[in-house]
Design a protein around this motif. Structure first.
Motif, PDB file in Angstrom:
ATOM      1  N   GLY A 252      57.855   4.328  31.950  1.00 36.09           N
ATOM      2  CA  GLY A 252      58.683   3.580  31.018  1.00 36.09           C
ATOM      3  C   GLY A 252      59.961   3.046  31.639  1.00 36.09           C
ATOM      4  N   LYS A 253      60.284   3.471  32.838  1.00 32.31           N
ATOM      5  CA  LYS A 253      61.467   2.977  33.549  1.00 32.31           C
ATOM      6  C   LYS A 253      61.028   1.895  34.526  1.00 32.31           C
ATOM      7  N   ALA A 254      61.990   1.188  35.079  1.00 32.97           N
ATOM      8  CA  ALA A 254      61.675   0.135  36.037  1.00 32.97           C
ATOM      9  C   ALA A 254      60.943   0.724  37.243  1.00 32.97           C
ATOM     10  N   TYR A 255      59.967  -0.010  37.734  1.00 30.16           N
ATOM     11  CA  TYR A 255      59.157   0.440  38.873  1.00 30.16           C
ATOM     12  C   TYR A 255      59.999   0.441  40.143  1.00 30.16           C
ATOM     13  N   LYS A 256      59.901   1.521  40.918  1.00 26.88           N
ATOM     14  CA  LYS A 256      60.587   1.609  42.206  1.00 26.88           C
ATOM     15  C   LYS A 256      59.577   1.375  43.328  1.00 26.88           C
ATOM     16  N   ALA A 257      59.954   0.534  44.272  1.00 24.59           N
ATOM     17  CA  ALA A 257      59.090   0.272  45.422  1.00 24.59           C
ATOM     18  C   ALA A 257      58.841   1.568  46.181  1.00 24.59           C
ATOM     19  N   ARG A 258      57.666   1.686  46.732  1.00 24.21           N
ATOM     20  CA  ARG A 258      57.305   2.883  47.497  1.00 24.21           C
ATOM     21  C   ARG A 258      57.098   2.515  48.962  1.00 24.21           C
ATOM     22  N   ASN A 259      57.425   3.464  49.837  1.00 23.45           N
ATOM     23  CA  ASN A 259      57.283   3.271  51.277  1.00 23.45           C
ATOM     24  C   ASN A 259      56.507   4.436  51.864  1.00 23.45           C
ATOM     25  N   VAL A 260      55.705   4.151  52.870  1.00 23.52           N
ATOM     26  CA  VAL A 260      54.911   5.170  53.544  1.00 23.52           C
ATOM     27  C   VAL A 260      55.694   5.700  54.738  1.00 23.52           C
ATOM     28  N   VAL A 261      55.693   7.026  54.901  1.00 27.13           N
ATOM     29  CA  VAL A 261      56.340   7.664  56.048  1.00 27.13           C
ATOM     30  C   VAL A 261      55.232   8.279  56.906  1.00 27.13           C
ATOM     31  N   PHE A 262      55.197   7.863  58.181  1.00 26.61           N
ATOM     32  CA  PHE A 262      54.178   8.352  59.104  1.00 26.61           C
ATOM     33  C   PHE A 262      54.700   9.550  59.891  1.00 26.61           C
TER      34      PHE A 262
ATOM     35  N   GLU B 129      60.207   6.752  47.467  1.00 23.90           N
ATOM     36  CA  GLU B 129      60.634   5.638  46.619  1.00 23.90           C
ATOM     37  C   GLU B 129      61.868   4.986  47.222  1.00 23.90           C
ATOM     38  N   SER B 130      61.946   3.692  47.092  1.00 25.95           N
ATOM     39  CA  SER B 130      63.052   2.927  47.637  1.00 25.95           C
ATOM     40  C   SER B 130      64.346   3.210  46.868  1.00 25.95           C
ATOM     41  N   ASP B 131      65.460   3.200  47.593  1.00 31.43           N
ATOM     42  CA  ASP B 131      66.767   3.381  46.971  1.00 31.43           C
ATOM     43  C   ASP B 131      67.437   2.051  46.646  1.00 31.43           C
ATOM     44  N   ALA B 132      66.759   0.956  46.885  1.00 26.47           N
ATOM     45  CA  ALA B 132      67.336  -0.369  46.624  1.00 26.47           C
ATOM     46  C   ALA B 132      67.636  -0.503  45.127  1.00 26.47           C
ATOM     47  N   PRO B 133      68.690  -1.230  44.796  1.00 26.92           N
ATOM     48  CA  PRO B 133      69.023  -1.387  43.369  1.00 26.92           C
ATOM     49  C   PRO B 133      67.984  -2.247  42.654  1.00 26.92           C
ATOM     50  N   PHE B 134      67.861  -2.009  41.368  1.00 25.38           N
ATOM     51  CA  PHE B 134      66.952  -2.814  40.554  1.00 25.38           C
ATOM     52  C   PHE B 134      67.505  -4.217  40.391  1.00 25.38           C
TER      53      PHE B 134
ATOM     54  N   ASN C   5      74.263  -4.012  26.996  1.00 24.85           N
ATOM     55  CA  ASN C   5      74.890  -5.258  27.450  1.00 24.85           C
ATOM     56  C   ASN C   5      73.914  -6.424  27.523  1.00 24.85           C
ATOM     57  N   GLY C   6      72.642  -6.182  27.207  1.00 24.63           N
ATOM     58  CA  GLY C   6      71.643  -7.249  27.203  1.00 24.63           C
ATOM     59  C   GLY C   6      70.911  -7.429  28.520  1.00 24.63           C
ATOM     60  N   TYR C   7      71.087  -6.508  29.452  1.00 22.78           N
ATOM     61  CA  TYR C   7      70.435  -6.629  30.757  1.00 22.78           C
ATOM     62  C   TYR C   7      69.163  -5.777  30.809  1.00 22.78           C
ATOM     63  N   VAL C   8      68.182  -6.293  31.511  1.00 23.94           N
ATOM     64  CA  VAL C   8      66.912  -5.596  31.697  1.00 23.94           C
ATOM     65  C   VAL C   8      66.769  -5.268  33.182  1.00 23.94           C
ATOM     66  N   ASP C   9      66.477  -4.002  33.492  1.00 25.91           N
ATOM     67  CA  ASP C   9      66.220  -3.604  34.875  1.00 25.91           C
ATOM     68  C   ASP C   9      64.785  -3.949  35.220  1.00 25.91           C
ATOM     69  N   GLN C  10      64.620  -4.656  36.339  1.00 24.24           N
ATOM     70  CA  GLN C  10      63.284  -5.000  36.818  1.00 24.24           C
ATOM     71  C   GLN C  10      63.026  -4.310  38.144  1.00 24.24           C
ATOM     72  N   SER C  11      61.808  -4.321  38.558  1.00 21.20           N
ATOM     73  CA  SER C  11      61.377  -3.676  39.792  1.00 21.20           C
ATOM     74  C   SER C  11      62.261  -4.071  40.979  1.00 21.20           C
ATOM     75  N   ASN C  12      62.437  -3.126  41.913  1.00 22.17           N
ATOM     76  CA  ASN C  12      63.220  -3.415  43.114  1.00 22.17           C
ATOM     77  C   ASN C  12      62.331  -3.812  44.287  1.00 22.17           C
ATOM     78  N   VAL C  13      61.107  -4.208  44.015  1.00 21.12           N
ATOM     79  CA  VAL C  13      60.170  -4.636  45.062  1.00 21.12           C
ATOM     80  C   VAL C  13      60.600  -6.004  45.585  1.00 21.12           C
ATOM     81  N   ASN C  14      60.687  -6.112  46.909  1.00 24.14           N
ATOM     82  CA  ASN C  14      60.973  -7.390  47.552  1.00 24.14           C
ATOM     83  C   ASN C  14      59.640  -7.952  48.047  1.00 24.14           C
ATOM     84  N   PRO C  15      59.120  -9.001  47.405  1.00 22.71           N
ATOM     85  CA  PRO C  15      57.795  -9.520  47.778  1.00 22.71           C
ATOM     86  C   PRO C  15      57.702  -9.980  49.234  1.00 22.71           C
TER      87      PRO C  15
END
Length: 134
Positions: free
Chosen positions: A39-49, A69-74, A88-98
């Motif tokens: 139910g919260k904004a999706y956080k980008a995931r990263n693989v650690v080898f 999970e990425s620490d980048a801001p939404f 305040n009328g703002y919506v948090d969206q995914s922090n994925v950078n395409p």
């Protein structure tokens, strides 16, 4: 290093890159998502080898040690009519950078392809070695 160790090393890399591709695909699928499964904004995931040792001390492979999970801001979008908007009328969206995810996808797929090629080359060399004895 024996020829069979090459298959262990390349096989571990193929398996790890396959997991990386799955994580990238998940990130890309949720790039524009407002809410993730919780139910919260999706956080980008990263693989650690992580390096892993095989039976022979000179052969090492790779494995996925964790998925973080990425620490980048939404991304915040002003949409006061949206049901997920804050006070305040703002919506948090995914922090994925395409763009970053596309680079990850290309890198992972090339690494996967290179390791398949290593295995094919090793197989060919083994077959030629066997043919020499005939």
């Amino acid at each position: 290093m024996s020829m069979f160790s090459i298959f262990n090393v390349s096989g571990s890399a193929i398996s790890s890159q396959s997991k990386r591709l799955n994580v990238v695909a998940s990130n890309m699928a949720n790039a524009d998502a407002v809410a993730g499964p919780d139910g919260k904004a999706y956080k980008a995931r990263n693989v650690v080898f992580q390096t892993v040792e095989f039976d022979a001390p000179e052969s090492k492979g790779v494995t996925v040690s964790s998925i973080t999970e990425s620490d980048a801001p939404f991304k915040r979008t002003y949409a006061p009519d949206h049901p997920s908007a804050d006070a305040n009328g703002y919506v948090d969206q995914s922090n994925v950078n395409p763009v970053e995810e596309m680079v990850n996808m290309i890198s992972a797929s090339r690494s996967y392809q290179n390791n398949v090629e290593v295995m094919n080359t090793a197989k060919t060399l083994m077959l030629k070695t066997l043919q020499m004895g005939q």
